[in-house]
Design a protein around this motif. Structure first.
Motif, PDB file in Angstrom:
ATOM      1  N   VAL A 129      -1.339  -3.268  15.471  1.00 13.17           N
ATOM      2  CA  VAL A 129      -0.238  -4.178  15.865  1.00 13.17           C
ATOM      3  C   VAL A 129      -0.278  -4.425  17.376  1.00 13.17           C
ATOM      4  O   VAL A 129      -1.346  -4.606  17.951  1.00 13.17           O
ATOM      5  CB  VAL A 129       1.147  -3.685  15.360  1.00 13.17           C
ATOM      6  CG1 VAL A 129       1.295  -3.916  13.890  1.00 13.17           C
ATOM      7  CG2 VAL A 129       1.431  -2.239  15.703  1.00 13.17           C
TER       8      VAL A 129
ATOM      9  N   SER B  50      -8.507  -5.091  11.794  1.00  4.92           N
ATOM     10  CA  SER B  50      -7.163  -4.554  11.551  1.00  4.92           C
ATOM     11  C   SER B  50      -6.968  -4.081  10.121  1.00  4.92           C
ATOM     12  O   SER B  50      -6.044  -3.324   9.845  1.00  4.92           O
ATOM     13  CB  SER B  50      -6.090  -5.578  11.918  1.00  4.92           C
ATOM     14  OG  SER B  50      -6.298  -6.781  11.240  1.00  4.92           O
ATOM     15  N   GLY B  51      -7.800  -4.519   9.178  1.00  2.00           N
ATOM     16  CA  GLY B  51      -7.530  -4.156   7.783  1.00  2.00           C
ATOM     17  C   GLY B  51      -8.781  -3.880   6.986  1.00  2.00           C
ATOM     18  O   GLY B  51      -9.915  -3.977   7.485  1.00  2.00           O
ATOM     19  N   TYR B  52      -8.567  -3.533   5.747  1.00  2.00           N
ATOM     20  CA  TYR B  52      -9.672  -3.093   4.878  1.00  2.00           C
ATOM     21  C   TYR B  52      -9.358  -3.486   3.439  1.00  2.00           C
ATOM     22  O   TYR B  52      -9.476  -2.683   2.508  1.00  2.00           O
ATOM     23  CB  TYR B  52      -9.853  -1.566   5.008  1.00  2.00           C
ATOM     24  CG  TYR B  52      -8.523  -0.865   5.113  1.00  2.00           C
ATOM     25  CD1 TYR B  52      -7.773  -0.619   3.963  1.00  2.00           C
ATOM     26  CD2 TYR B  52      -7.978  -0.529   6.347  1.00  2.00           C
ATOM     27  CE1 TYR B  52      -6.519  -0.052   4.042  1.00  2.00           C
ATOM     28  CE2 TYR B  52      -6.722   0.037   6.439  1.00  2.00           C
ATOM     29  CZ  TYR B  52      -6.000   0.279   5.281  1.00  2.00           C
ATOM     30  OH  TYR B  52      -4.755   0.829   5.360  1.00  2.00           O
ATOM     31  N   LEU B  53      -8.909  -4.731   3.251  1.00  2.00           N
ATOM     32  CA  LEU B  53      -8.440  -5.145   1.924  1.00  2.00           C
ATOM     33  C   LEU B  53      -9.529  -5.078   0.856  1.00  2.00           C
ATOM     34  O   LEU B  53      -9.225  -4.896  -0.324  1.00  2.00           O
ATOM     35  CB  LEU B  53      -7.882  -6.571   1.989  1.00  2.00           C
ATOM     36  CG  LEU B  53      -6.499  -6.687   2.633  1.00  2.00           C
ATOM     37  CD1 LEU B  53      -6.121  -8.139   2.823  1.00  2.00           C
ATOM     38  CD2 LEU B  53      -5.445  -5.977   1.794  1.00  2.00           C
TER      39      LEU B  53
ATOM     40  N   THR C 192     -11.489 -18.812   6.394  1.00  2.00           N
ATOM     41  CA  THR C 192     -12.156 -18.593   5.115  1.00  2.00           C
ATOM     42  C   THR C 192     -11.086 -18.298   4.067  1.00  2.00           C
ATOM     43  O   THR C 192      -9.994 -17.842   4.391  1.00  2.00           O
ATOM     44  CB  THR C 192     -13.151 -17.414   5.146  1.00  2.00           C
ATOM     45  OG1 THR C 192     -12.430 -16.179   5.096  1.00  2.00           O
ATOM     46  CG2 THR C 192     -14.035 -17.451   6.370  1.00  2.00           C
ATOM     47  N   SER C 193     -11.424 -18.586   2.813  1.00  2.00           N
ATOM     48  CA  SER C 193     -10.527 -18.225   1.709  1.00  2.00           C
ATOM     49  C   SER C 193     -11.326 -18.212   0.420  1.00  2.00           C
ATOM     50  O   SER C 193     -12.380 -18.844   0.318  1.00  2.00           O
ATOM     51  CB  SER C 193      -9.385 -19.244   1.589  1.00  2.00           C
ATOM     52  OG  SER C 193      -8.566 -18.927   0.478  1.00  2.00           O
TER      53      SER C 193
ATOM     54  N   THR D 126      -0.171  -8.253  15.310  1.00  2.00           N
ATOM     55  CA  THR D 126      -1.570  -7.862  15.071  1.00  2.00           C
ATOM     56  C   THR D 126      -2.509  -8.991  15.489  1.00  2.00           C
ATOM     57  O   THR D 126      -3.565  -8.766  16.103  1.00  2.00           O
ATOM     58  CB  THR D 126      -1.760  -7.503  13.590  1.00  2.00           C
ATOM     59  OG1 THR D 126      -0.806  -6.512  13.247  1.00  2.00           O
ATOM     60  CG2 THR D 126      -3.159  -6.989  13.308  1.00  2.00           C
TER      61      THR D 126
ATOM     62  N   LEU E  61     -10.428 -14.438   8.602  1.00  2.00           N
ATOM     63  CA  LEU E  61     -10.799 -14.128   7.221  1.00  2.00           C
ATOM     64  C   LEU E  61      -9.575 -14.171   6.303  1.00  2.00           C
ATOM     65  O   LEU E  61      -8.616 -13.422   6.491  1.00  2.00           O
ATOM     66  CB  LEU E  61     -11.438 -12.741   7.132  1.00  2.00           C
ATOM     67  CG  LEU E  61     -12.698 -12.506   7.961  1.00  2.00           C
ATOM     68  CD1 LEU E  61     -13.420 -11.260   7.475  1.00  2.00           C
ATOM     69  CD2 LEU E  61     -13.646 -13.698   7.942  1.00  2.00           C
TER      70      LEU E  61
ATOM     71  N   GLN F 167       0.832  -1.207   0.000  1.00  2.00           N
ATOM     72  CA  GLN F 167       0.000   0.000   0.000  1.00  2.00           C
ATOM     73  C   GLN F 167       0.869   1.260   0.000  1.00  2.00           C
ATOM     74  O   GLN F 167       0.501   2.279  -0.594  1.00  2.00           O
ATOM     75  CB  GLN F 167      -0.924  -0.003   1.227  1.00  2.00           C
ATOM     76  CG  GLN F 167      -2.004  -1.072   1.160  1.00  2.00           C
ATOM     77  CD  GLN F 167      -2.528  -1.462   2.542  1.00  2.00           C
ATOM     78  OE1 GLN F 167      -2.213  -0.836   3.556  1.00  2.00           O
ATOM     79  NE2 GLN F 167      -3.335  -2.504   2.597  1.00  2.00           N
TER      80      GLN F 167
HETATM   81  N1  LIG Z   1      -3.995  -2.561  11.993  1.00  2.00           N
HETATM   82  C1  LIG Z   1      -2.816  -3.148  11.968  1.00  2.00           C
HETATM   83  O1  LIG Z   1      -2.003  -3.015  12.873  1.00  2.00           O
HETATM   84  C2  LIG Z   1      -2.510  -4.024  10.820  1.00  2.00           C
HETATM   85  C3  LIG Z   1      -1.429  -4.891  10.874  1.00  2.00           C
HETATM   86  C4  LIG Z   1      -1.231  -5.778   9.827  1.00  2.00           C
HETATM   87  C5  LIG Z   1      -2.073  -5.739   8.733  1.00  2.00           C
HETATM   88  N2  LIG Z   1      -3.074  -4.838   8.705  1.00  2.00           N
HETATM   89  C6  LIG Z   1      -4.012  -4.809   7.591  1.00  2.00           C
HETATM   90  O2  LIG Z   1      -4.682  -6.065   7.600  1.00  2.00           O
HETATM   91  C7  LIG Z   1      -4.952  -6.458   6.264  1.00  2.00           C
HETATM   92  C8  LIG Z   1      -4.320  -7.819   6.015  1.00  2.00           C
HETATM   93  O3  LIG Z   1      -2.915  -7.678   6.055  1.00  2.00           O
HETATM   94  P1  LIG Z   1      -1.986  -8.910   5.669  1.00  2.00           P
HETATM   95  O4  LIG Z   1      -0.598  -8.412   5.717  1.00  2.00           O
HETATM   96  O5  LIG Z   1      -2.398 -10.105   6.444  1.00  2.00           O
HETATM   97  O6  LIG Z   1      -2.423  -9.095   4.162  1.00  2.00           O
HETATM   98  P2  LIG Z   1      -2.079 -10.259   3.166  1.00  2.00           P
HETATM   99  O7  LIG Z   1      -1.087 -11.190   3.734  1.00  2.00           O
HETATM  100  O8  LIG Z   1      -1.795  -9.615   1.875  1.00  2.00           O
HETATM  101  O9  LIG Z   1      -3.481 -11.044   3.083  1.00  2.00           O
HETATM  102  C9  LIG Z   1      -4.217 -11.049   1.921  1.00  2.00           C
HETATM  103  C10 LIG Z   1      -5.331 -12.084   2.031  1.00  2.00           C
HETATM  104  O10 LIG Z   1      -6.500 -11.523   2.609  1.00  2.00           O
HETATM  105  C11 LIG Z   1      -7.626 -12.228   2.104  1.00  2.00           C
HETATM  106  N3  LIG Z   1      -8.665 -11.300   1.650  1.00  2.00           N
HETATM  107  C12 LIG Z   1      -8.549 -10.271   0.799  1.00  2.00           C
HETATM  108  N4  LIG Z   1      -9.761  -9.728   0.571  1.00  2.00           N
HETATM  109  C13 LIG Z   1     -10.653 -10.463   1.286  1.00  2.00           C
HETATM  110  C14 LIG Z   1     -12.050 -10.427   1.445  1.00  2.00           C
HETATM  111  N5  LIG Z   1     -12.807  -9.502   0.823  1.00  2.00           N
HETATM  112  N6  LIG Z   1     -12.616 -11.332   2.266  1.00  2.00           N
HETATM  113  C15 LIG Z   1     -11.878 -12.247   2.906  1.00  2.00           C
HETATM  114  N7  LIG Z   1     -10.537 -12.348   2.779  1.00  2.00           N
HETATM  115  C16 LIG Z   1      -9.946 -11.454   1.980  1.00  2.00           C
HETATM  116  C17 LIG Z   1      -7.157 -13.047   0.919  1.00  2.00           C
HETATM  117  O11 LIG Z   1      -7.127 -14.413   1.338  1.00  2.00           O
HETATM  118  P3  LIG Z   1      -7.507 -15.583   0.317  1.00  2.00           P
HETATM  119  O12 LIG Z   1      -6.554 -15.436  -0.839  1.00  2.00           O
HETATM  120  O13 LIG Z   1      -7.303 -16.806   1.100  1.00  2.00           O
HETATM  121  O14 LIG Z   1      -8.942 -15.371  -0.084  1.00  2.00           O
HETATM  122  C18 LIG Z   1      -5.760 -12.522   0.650  1.00  2.00           C
HETATM  123  O15 LIG Z   1      -4.886 -13.493   0.150  1.00  2.00           O
HETATM  124  C19 LIG Z   1      -4.420  -5.329   5.388  1.00  2.00           C
HETATM  125  O16 LIG Z   1      -5.470  -4.431   5.106  1.00  2.00           O
HETATM  126  C20 LIG Z   1      -3.392  -4.660   6.237  1.00  2.00           C
HETATM  127  O17 LIG Z   1      -3.176  -3.312   5.894  1.00  2.00           O
HETATM  128  C21 LIG Z   1      -3.302  -3.982   9.720  1.00  2.00           C
END
Ligand SMILES: NC(=O)c1ccc[n+]([C@@H]2O[C@H](COP(=O)([O-])OP(=O)(O)OC[C@H]3O[C@@H](n4cnc5c(N)ncnc54)[C@H](OP(=O)(O)O)[C@@H]3O)[C@@H](O)[C@H]2O)c1
Length: 365
Positions: free
Chosen positions: A314, A280-283, A201-202, A157, A178, A52
């Motif tokens: 985190v 934690s996120g908004y993917l 879920t995936s 996190t 999720l 991002q």
């Molecule tokens: N607040 C914090 O401190 C913090 C810390 C870490 C991360 N985050 C945020 O958390 C989010 C995840 O981070 P990450 O590093 O774990 O990402 P990541 O490793 O890139 O995880 C991506 C996975 O999320 C799943 N996904 C995407 N869209 C989805 C949806 N609509 N419904 C369900 N699953 C979905 C998909 O899984 P499948 O391919 O299996 O479907 C995708 O492969 C991001 O937005 C990131 O910015 C926040």
């Protein structure tokens, strides 16, 4: 002997992965104070946030300086220590804290968001990294340096979602995770370690099958076959009802909510009264969100579920150390999908951008 120059990446523009520029003769940073340590970084791991930042989609309330060194998660060997350092010695295997200065829960303030590695300040995509001794922790003694590079954001996190606030996870509860990305699989591992049930879920049955196999070693001997259950959300739209069905008709205790607008209402509906939706996120913001989801009255959904919805950022350094101890004693190892070379960093980012990954993507420096 420490070289004078090193390789490092900088983010030379924020219009995409091409903005990652490899410099081969950057100065090796010196110790700035008597309590600084210099870490010879050996591995990195990527988080959604890193992508991002290069695509200019990271909405943090701070600016990203020109030519910032990217990537928040790294691990390496302490290579030099200041004269007043007491926490580490040369040769220790350490990981920097993200964000620097977040030591206790009350430190979570804007000033510390302004110290997020690889965004507000230089990160770890470099051969050497300098920080105060208070800004790093020892990795688990039974982790490799590569495994140690997965800790600072994903595991913290996940830990914070399940343990840093009320309610806290207890054995026998159910955690709905999720997706199969970094945070969610870390949460699944921590939940199983605690004796909880997990529903994953995936969008991919292949990823679910792979996750189920890789998580098996954490299960206690004789644990029932439904300790890990899965939902392919590309086939089952009403995955909230399915999660309740899999949980014996009851709402789950925790949801690891990483997708935001596209999923949060279903996450709330999947949760029991008083349970926690840890956001934690908004993917899902990066794809198109169906109109009926945007128009849903989220306030009413939250009200009538009586679930707790909480933002998670985190975790602080003290909780980070507890998390690391739990992983060390529990013998839990990070799920690493693929490891790239340092000069393949752009390919590693592209692998994440393509959504091919599962768990963590690592990079050998
Ligand atoms: N607040 C914090 O401190 C913090 C810390 C870490 C991360 N985050 C945020 O958390 C989010 C995840 O981070 P990450 O590093 O774990 O990402 P990541 O490793 O890139 O995880 C991506 C996975 O999320 C799943 N996904 C995407 N869209 C989805 C949806 N609509 N419904 C369900 N699953 C979905 C998909 O899984 P499948 O391919 O299996 O479907 C995708 O492969 C991001 O937005 C990131 O910015 C926040």
């Amino acid at each position: 002997m420490t070289p004078r120059t090193m390789k490092r990446y900088v983010v030379s523009h924020r219009r995409g992965i091409d903005g990652l520029t490899l410099e081969t003769d950057a100065p090796v940073p010196g110790l700035r104070s008597s309590t600084d340590i210099r870490i010879n970084i050996k591995y990195l791991s990527l988080n959604a946030r890193d992508l991002q930042i290069v695509t200019n989609d990271y909405p943090a309330p701070h600016s990203v300086p020109q030519d910032v060194v990217p990537v928040s998660d790294g691990c390496g060997i302490v290579e030099a220590v200041g004269s007043d350092v007491t926490l580490f010695k040369v040769g220790d295997k350490v990981a920097p804290v993200f964000p620097q200065g977040h030591h206790f829960e009350e430190d979570l303030a804007l000033r510390n968001l302004k110290k997020g590695l690889g965004g507000a300040i230089d990160g770890v995509a470099a051969e050497y990294f300098v920080c105060d001794e208070e800004e790093a922790i020892l990795i688990p003694s039974n982790f490799t340096l590569e495994q140690g590079a997965t800790l600072a954001v994903g595991f913290t996190t996940a830990w914070s979602s399940l343990y840093s606030h009320h309610p806290r996870l207890q054995a026998g509860q159910t955690v709905l995770c999720l997706g199969t990305g970094g945070v969610s699989l870390c949460a699944a591992q921590i939940a199983l370690l605690a004796g909880a049930r997990v529903i994953l879920t995936s969008s991919s049955q292949v990823k679910l099958d792979r996750a189920s196999v890789l998580l098996q070693p954490i299960l206690a001997a004789g644990a029932p076959s439904d300790t890990i259950q899965t939902i392919d959300y590309s086939k089952i739209d009403a995955w909230d009802s399915e999660a309740r069905r899999l949980n014996g008709g009851n709402g789950v205790d925790f949801v690891i909510e990483i997708a935001g607008r596209g999923t949060i209402a279903r996450s709330v509906r999947a949760t029991k009264m008083g349970g926690l939706v840890a956001v934690s996120g908004y993917l899902s913001d990066y794809g198109s969100i169906p109109k009926h989801i945007i128009e849903e009255d989220l306030a009413k959904t939250i009200l009538y579920s009586a679930a707790n919805v909480r933002g998670v950022f985190v975790c602080n350094r003290e909780d980070f150390k507890t998390c690391v101890s739990a992983l060390e004693i529990g013998g839990v190892k990070p799920i690493i999908d693929k490891t790239f070379k340092f000069d393949e960093l752009k390919e590693a980012y592209q692998y994440m951008a393509d959504g091919k990954h599962f768990g963590k993507i690592c990079v050998e420096v």
